[in-house]
Scaffold this motif. Structure first.
Motif, mmCIF file in Angstrom:
data_model
loop_
_atom_site.group_PDB
_atom_site.id
_atom_site.type_symbol
_atom_site.label_atom_id
_atom_site.label_comp_id
_atom_site.label_asym_id
_atom_site.label_seq_id
_atom_site.Cartn_x
_atom_site.Cartn_y
_atom_site.Cartn_z
ATOM 1 N N ALA A 5 0.806 -1.224 0.000
ATOM 2 C CA ALA A 5 0.000 0.000 0.000
ATOM 3 C C ALA A 5 0.841 1.276 0.000
ATOM 4 O O ALA A 5 0.539 2.211 -0.750
ATOM 5 C CB ALA A 5 -0.955 -0.005 1.192
ATOM 6 N N ARG A 6 1.863 1.328 0.810
ATOM 7 C CA ARG A 6 2.666 2.561 0.897
ATOM 8 C C ARG A 6 3.283 2.901 -0.452
ATOM 9 O O ARG A 6 3.226 4.045 -0.911
ATOM 10 C CB ARG A 6 3.739 2.405 1.975
ATOM 11 C CG ARG A 6 4.545 3.668 2.206
ATOM 12 C CD ARG A 6 5.513 3.478 3.354
ATOM 13 N NE ARG A 6 6.337 4.653 3.535
ATOM 14 C CZ ARG A 6 7.457 4.680 4.246
ATOM 15 N NH1 ARG A 6 7.865 3.585 4.874
ATOM 16 N NH2 ARG A 6 8.155 5.782 4.358
ATOM 17 N N GLN A 7 3.871 1.914 -1.105
ATOM 18 C CA GLN A 7 4.487 2.136 -2.403
ATOM 19 C C GLN A 7 3.424 2.476 -3.449
ATOM 20 O O GLN A 7 3.622 3.348 -4.293
ATOM 21 C CB GLN A 7 5.277 0.899 -2.835
ATOM 22 C CG GLN A 7 6.040 1.087 -4.120
ATOM 23 C CD GLN A 7 6.821 -0.154 -4.513
ATOM 24 O OE1 GLN A 7 6.608 -1.240 -3.975
ATOM 25 N NE2 GLN A 7 7.728 -0.002 -5.444
ATOM 26 N N GLY A 8 2.291 1.812 -3.375
ATOM 27 C CA GLY A 8 1.210 2.077 -4.318
ATOM 28 C C GLY A 8 0.643 3.474 -4.201
ATOM 29 O O GLY A 8 0.366 4.135 -5.205
ATOM 30 N N LEU A 9 0.469 3.938 -2.966
ATOM 31 C CA LEU A 9 -0.044 5.299 -2.765
ATOM 32 C C LEU A 9 0.933 6.334 -3.302
ATOM 33 O O LEU A 9 0.520 7.327 -3.921
ATOM 34 C CB LEU A 9 -0.337 5.539 -1.284
ATOM 35 C CG LEU A 9 -1.531 4.773 -0.722
ATOM 36 C CD1 LEU A 9 -1.571 4.887 0.801
ATOM 37 C CD2 LEU A 9 -2.830 5.255 -1.342
ATOM 38 N N GLU A 10 2.216 6.118 -3.058
ATOM 39 C CA GLU A 10 3.231 7.030 -3.621
ATOM 40 C C GLU A 10 3.164 7.011 -5.145
ATOM 41 O O GLU A 10 3.240 8.057 -5.784
ATOM 42 C CB GLU A 10 4.633 6.634 -3.152
ATOM 43 C CG GLU A 10 4.919 6.906 -1.703
ATOM 44 C CD GLU A 10 5.093 8.386 -1.380
ATOM 45 O OE1 GLU A 10 5.266 9.211 -2.300
ATOM 46 O OE2 GLU A 10 5.040 8.709 -0.184
ATOM 47 N N ALA A 11 3.022 5.823 -5.726
ATOM 48 C CA ALA A 11 2.972 5.704 -7.183
ATOM 49 C C ALA A 11 1.751 6.420 -7.748
ATOM 50 O O ALA A 11 1.841 7.081 -8.790
ATOM 51 C CB ALA A 11 2.978 4.230 -7.596
ATOM 52 N N VAL A 12 0.606 6.299 -7.082
ATOM 53 C CA VAL A 12 -0.593 7.013 -7.525
ATOM 54 C C VAL A 12 -0.316 8.515 -7.565
ATOM 55 O O VAL A 12 -0.636 9.191 -8.553
ATOM 56 C CB VAL A 12 -1.804 6.703 -6.612
ATOM 57 C CG1 VAL A 12 -2.948 7.677 -6.858
ATOM 58 C CG2 VAL A 12 -2.282 5.269 -6.820
ATOM 59 N N ASP A 13 0.298 9.049 -6.516
ATOM 60 C CA ASP A 13 0.622 10.479 -6.481
ATOM 61 C C ASP A 13 1.581 10.862 -7.604
ATOM 62 O O ASP A 13 1.412 11.894 -8.260
ATOM 63 C CB ASP A 13 1.232 10.870 -5.133
ATOM 64 C CG ASP A 13 0.214 10.911 -4.012
ATOM 65 O OD1 ASP A 13 -1.001 10.952 -4.300
ATOM 66 O OD2 ASP A 13 0.634 10.893 -2.843
ATOM 67 N N ILE A 14 2.591 10.027 -7.825
ATOM 68 C CA ILE A 14 3.579 10.310 -8.873
ATOM 69 C C ILE A 14 2.907 10.325 -10.246
ATOM 70 O O ILE A 14 3.137 11.235 -11.054
ATOM 71 C CB ILE A 14 4.720 9.268 -8.817
ATOM 72 C CG1 ILE A 14 5.553 9.489 -7.547
ATOM 73 C CG2 ILE A 14 5.584 9.318 -10.074
ATOM 74 C CD1 ILE A 14 6.459 8.329 -7.182
ATOM 75 N N ILE A 15 2.070 9.349 -10.515
ATOM 76 C CA ILE A 15 1.398 9.278 -11.813
ATOM 77 C C ILE A 15 0.449 10.451 -11.993
ATOM 78 O O ILE A 15 0.398 11.059 -13.069
ATOM 79 C CB ILE A 15 0.655 7.942 -11.974
ATOM 80 C CG1 ILE A 15 1.651 6.777 -12.019
ATOM 81 C CG2 ILE A 15 -0.209 7.950 -13.239
ATOM 82 C CD1 ILE A 15 1.008 5.404 -11.920
ATOM 83 N N ARG A 16 -0.276 10.794 -10.955
ATOM 84 C CA ARG A 16 -1.216 11.922 -11.064
ATOM 85 C C ARG A 16 -0.486 13.231 -11.329
ATOM 86 O O ARG A 16 -0.973 14.070 -12.086
ATOM 87 C CB ARG A 16 -2.061 12.029 -9.802
ATOM 88 C CG ARG A 16 -3.138 10.965 -9.753
ATOM 89 C CD ARG A 16 -3.951 11.100 -8.512
ATOM 90 N NE ARG A 16 -5.335 10.763 -8.811
ATOM 91 C CZ ARG A 16 -6.311 10.860 -7.941
ATOM 92 N NH1 ARG A 16 -6.079 11.306 -6.721
ATOM 93 N NH2 ARG A 16 -7.517 10.520 -8.268
ATOM 94 N N ARG A 17 0.678 13.421 -10.694
ATOM 95 C CA ARG A 17 1.444 14.656 -10.931
ATOM 96 C C ARG A 17 1.953 14.721 -12.361
ATOM 97 O O ARG A 17 2.090 15.800 -12.931
ATOM 98 C CB ARG A 17 2.604 14.768 -9.954
ATOM 99 C CG ARG A 17 2.187 15.161 -8.560
ATOM 100 C CD ARG A 17 3.373 15.569 -7.700
ATOM 101 N NE ARG A 17 4.439 14.604 -7.688
ATOM 102 C CZ ARG A 17 4.634 13.660 -6.760
ATOM 103 N NH1 ARG A 17 3.787 13.552 -5.760
ATOM 104 N NH2 ARG A 17 5.646 12.827 -6.827
ATOM 105 N N ALA A 18 2.250 13.571 -12.945
ATOM 106 C CA ALA A 18 2.807 13.522 -14.296
ATOM 107 C C ALA A 18 1.741 13.237 -15.354
ATOM 108 O O ALA A 18 2.078 13.023 -16.506
ATOM 109 C CB ALA A 18 3.887 12.443 -14.347
ATOM 110 N N ALA A 19 0.477 13.261 -14.993
ATOM 111 C CA ALA A 19 -0.602 12.827 -15.893
ATOM 112 C C ALA A 19 -0.627 13.568 -17.216
ATOM 113 O O ALA A 19 -0.979 12.989 -18.237
ATOM 114 C CB ALA A 19 -1.955 12.944 -15.197
#
Length: 112
Positions: A5-19
């Protein structure tokens, strides 16, 4: 495709910032215990997925209808629900975001 979960939540944020440049994140499931996140990815992704710490499960080929939870996630729910007009997460974008997330988590943990 499931990740801690921790890594996934970070990845969601990273992808959203770079969308704007890489495409957005598709539907994401969470398990009931909060231990893992599951990203919906295109069919065939499991054949070439080899990222340590994650698991990409191949479906039986029938796929899944949006709005229903896969059997493994029945005790969880949608972190990001499916959008009928939207798609799934691009595996290469996800792989890059998970790598960046792992590095951020490692750096944060080493400062503690």
């Amino acid at each position: 495709m499931t990740v801690p979960a921790r890594q996934g939540l970070e990845a969601v944020d990273i992808i959203r910032r770079a969308a704007d440049r890489d495409g957005g994140v598709g539907p994401v499931l969470h398990d009931g215990s909060g231990d893992t996140l599951g990203f919906l990815v295109p069919p065939g992704t499991a054949d070439g997925w080899d990222l340590p710490g994650s698991a990409c499960t191949q479906t039986n080929g029938r796929g899944m209808r949006f709005g229903e939870l896969p059997p493994a996630a029945r005790d969880g729910g949608w972190l990001l629900p499916p959008d009928p007009a939207g798609g799934v997460t691009d595996p290469e974008v996800l792989r890059a975001a998970l790598g960046e997330a792992a590095r951020l988590i490692e750096a944060a943990d080493s400062c503690s």
